[in-house]
Design an enzyme around this catalytic site. Structure first.
Site, PDB file in Angstrom:
ATOM      1  N   CYS A  31      -4.277  -1.242  -2.160  1.00  0.00           N
ATOM      2  CA  CYS A  31      -4.434   0.199  -2.360  1.00  0.00           C
ATOM      3  C   CYS A  31      -5.295   0.394  -3.601  1.00  0.00           C
ATOM      4  O   CYS A  31      -4.962  -0.120  -4.677  1.00  0.00           O
ATOM      5  CB  CYS A  31      -3.058   0.826  -2.568  1.00  0.00           C
ATOM      6  SG  CYS A  31      -3.110   2.585  -2.958  1.00  0.00           S
ATOM      7  N   HIS A  64      -8.223   3.575   3.259  1.00  0.00           N
ATOM      8  CA  HIS A  64      -8.302   4.339   4.502  1.00  0.00           C
ATOM      9  C   HIS A  64      -9.744   4.527   4.991  1.00  0.00           C
ATOM     10  O   HIS A  64      -9.980   4.751   6.174  1.00  0.00           O
ATOM     11  CB  HIS A  64      -7.740   5.754   4.303  1.00  0.00           C
ATOM     12  CG  HIS A  64      -6.255   5.847   4.315  1.00  0.00           C
ATOM     13  ND1 HIS A  64      -5.469   5.364   3.310  1.00  0.00           N
ATOM     14  CD2 HIS A  64      -5.411   6.403   5.220  1.00  0.00           C
ATOM     15  CE1 HIS A  64      -4.200   5.616   3.585  1.00  0.00           C
ATOM     16  NE2 HIS A  64      -4.141   6.244   4.744  1.00  0.00           N
ATOM     17  N   GLU A  77      -5.894   8.846   9.132  1.00  0.00           N
ATOM     18  CA  GLU A  77      -4.575   8.630   9.734  1.00  0.00           C
ATOM     19  C   GLU A  77      -4.429   9.353  11.062  1.00  0.00           C
ATOM     20  O   GLU A  77      -3.745   8.876  11.965  1.00  0.00           O
ATOM     21  CB  GLU A  77      -3.479   9.091   8.765  1.00  0.00           C
ATOM     22  CG  GLU A  77      -3.387   8.200   7.555  1.00  0.00           C
ATOM     23  CD  GLU A  77      -2.054   8.271   6.847  1.00  0.00           C
ATOM     24  OE1 GLU A  77      -1.132   8.942   7.332  1.00  0.00           O
ATOM     25  OE2 GLU A  77      -1.949   7.618   5.786  1.00  0.00           O
ATOM     26  N   ASP A 105       0.865  -1.191   0.000  1.00  0.00           N
ATOM     27  CA  ASP A 105       0.000   0.000   0.000  1.00  0.00           C
ATOM     28  C   ASP A 105       0.895   1.231   0.000  1.00  0.00           C
ATOM     29  O   ASP A 105       2.086   1.156   0.340  1.00  0.00           O
ATOM     30  CB  ASP A 105      -0.904   0.015   1.250  1.00  0.00           C
ATOM     31  CG  ASP A 105      -1.788   1.261   1.296  1.00  0.00           C
ATOM     32  OD1 ASP A 105      -2.378   1.622   0.255  1.00  0.00           O
ATOM     33  OD2 ASP A 105      -1.864   1.904   2.358  1.00  0.00           O
ATOM     34  N   SER A 106       0.310   2.375  -0.327  1.00  0.00           N
ATOM     35  CA  SER A 106       1.071   3.618  -0.282  1.00  0.00           C
ATOM     36  C   SER A 106       1.456   3.978   1.155  1.00  0.00           C
ATOM     37  O   SER A 106       2.377   4.761   1.358  1.00  0.00           O
ATOM     38  CB  SER A 106       0.241   4.742  -0.896  1.00  0.00           C
ATOM     39  OG  SER A 106      -1.004   4.838  -0.222  1.00  0.00           O
ATOM     40  N   CYS A 137     -11.262   3.464  -1.085  1.00  0.00           N
ATOM     41  CA  CYS A 137      -9.913   3.795  -0.619  1.00  0.00           C
ATOM     42  C   CYS A 137      -9.723   3.005   0.668  1.00  0.00           C
ATOM     43  O   CYS A 137     -10.638   2.960   1.507  1.00  0.00           O
ATOM     44  CB  CYS A 137      -9.796   5.294  -0.352  1.00  0.00           C
ATOM     45  SG  CYS A 137      -8.262   5.753   0.483  1.00  0.00           S
TER      46      CYS A 137
HETATM   47  N1  DGL Z   1      -4.541   3.691   0.322  1.00  0.00           N
HETATM   48  C1  DGL Z   1      -4.841   4.530  -0.800  1.00  0.00           C
HETATM   49  C2  DGL Z   1      -6.049   3.966  -1.575  1.00  0.00           C
HETATM   50  O1  DGL Z   1      -6.615   2.939  -1.213  1.00  0.00           O
HETATM   51  C3  DGL Z   1      -5.092   5.976  -0.452  1.00  0.00           C
HETATM   52  C4  DGL Z   1      -3.970   6.731   0.167  1.00  0.00           C
HETATM   53  C5  DGL Z   1      -3.119   7.530  -0.780  1.00  0.00           C
HETATM   54  O2  DGL Z   1      -3.574   8.545  -1.333  1.00  0.00           O
HETATM   55  O3  DGL Z   1      -1.977   7.121  -0.977  1.00  0.00           O
HETATM   56  O4  DGL Z   1      -6.423   4.530  -2.571  1.00  0.00           O
END
Ligand code: DGL
Length: 287
Positions: free
Chosen positions: A79, A197, A159, A16-17, A195
């Site tokens: 992600c 998050h 976050e 993931d990012s 997303c």
């Molecule tokens: N985890 C990323 C997603 O599912 C979002 C976070 C980011 O912008 O890097 O799209």
């Protein structure tokens, strides 16, 4: 150990990012408790959701190569942004590696769950602009109407642990904007949290959209798709003890460990979070 057992006991990479992919890791742990997992969060370059497709694809290729150096048997792109933008080029460049994204499973669960076929998608800017959910939903359910909305601000809220309360609901209401302003027969009945998050903000989002709108995310279906595929390919871990998770990050192990409880149900010990540099896994192979 036979070659087969050695292959089965190789770890699964989860990328993931940053920290959001931990919501997917939770489900993989639940469905496949015997697997060793290596989670890589590119915390030095998060957020990806506002970056260009070229950068996102390059970062993802570096992450994939970094994980391949740990001899993974499969990769989960935990992600939505990377899945939306880079899944096809990564699969084309690495046909030998089973690669699972989160967009198709998320779209599938939304199509199954939606009664009227009026589906909203909230995600990062890159995911919305790429129309990946839109295309995946329409290919499964051509009668659906799909409306997308970028809500990149939710990443920071999730976050920081700002998950509920009046202020958060105000931001959610403002961010959802015109998704909420369709009444009558066309009103949304299903909203995809596109997303990784966003499940952290589920309560606030549900209060804003109301109980009549079903919220779906792809964590469970992605983990199920992974388990099904490993079983079909006879690739499941072949040992009696529970698997363990290794965490790699490209910046700030302390912050990662501090923020992790917002997304992950297991304790993440900071001394176990390893700092890695993945930028030297360059893209000599054009994708
Ligand atoms: N985890 C990323 C997603 O599912 C979002 C976070 C980011 O912008 O890097 O799209």
């Amino acid at each position: 150990m036979t070659d087969r057992a050695a292959l089965n006991n190789m770890p699964i990479g989860v990328f993931d990012s940053g920290v959001g992919g931990l919501t997917v890791l939770n489900e993989i742990r639940r469905v496949l408790p015997g697997e060793d997992l290596i989670y890589l969060g590119d915390t030095a370059r998060v957020p990806y959701g506002t970056k260009s497709s070229v950068s996102i694809t390059r970062y993802a290729e570096q992450a994939l190569r970094a994980l391949l150096s740990h001899k993974i048997k499969a990769l989960v792109i935990a992600c939505n942004t990377v899945s939306a933008v880079a899944l096809d080029p990564l699969r084309a460049a690495h046909p030998e590696l089973p690669i699972f994204g989160v967009v198709e499973p998320g779209a599938a669960v939304a199509c199954r769950a939606s009664k009227a076929g009026h589906i909203g998608v909230i995600a990062t800017e890159s995911t919305i602009n790429n129309l990946a959910y839109h295309k995946a939903i329409i290919s499964l359910r051509p009668d659906a109407t799909v409306r997308g909305r970028a809500c990149s601000l939710f990443v920071a809220l999730a976050e920081e642990g700002w998950h509920e309360g009046e202020l958060v609901e105000g931001i959610v209401r403002q961010s959802l904007g015109n998704l909420l302003h369709v009444d009558g027969d066309n009103a949304l009945d299903t909203l995809v949290l596109g997303c990784t998050h966003f499940p952290a903000l589920r309560g606030a989002i549900q209060s804003v959209v109301g109980g009549g709108v079903l919220l779906v995310d792809s964590a469970v279906t992605t983990a199920d798709a992974l388990a099904k595929s490993l079983t079909e390919c006879n690739l499941c871990a072949d040992r009696a003890v529970p698997g363990h998770v290794r965490f790699l990050v490209t910046d700030g192990p302390e912050r990662f460990a501090r923020v992790a409880p917002n997304f992950f149900s297991e304790h993440v010990d900071v001394s176990k979070v390893e700092l890695v540099d993945i930028q030297h896994f360059g893209s000599d192979q054009a994708i």
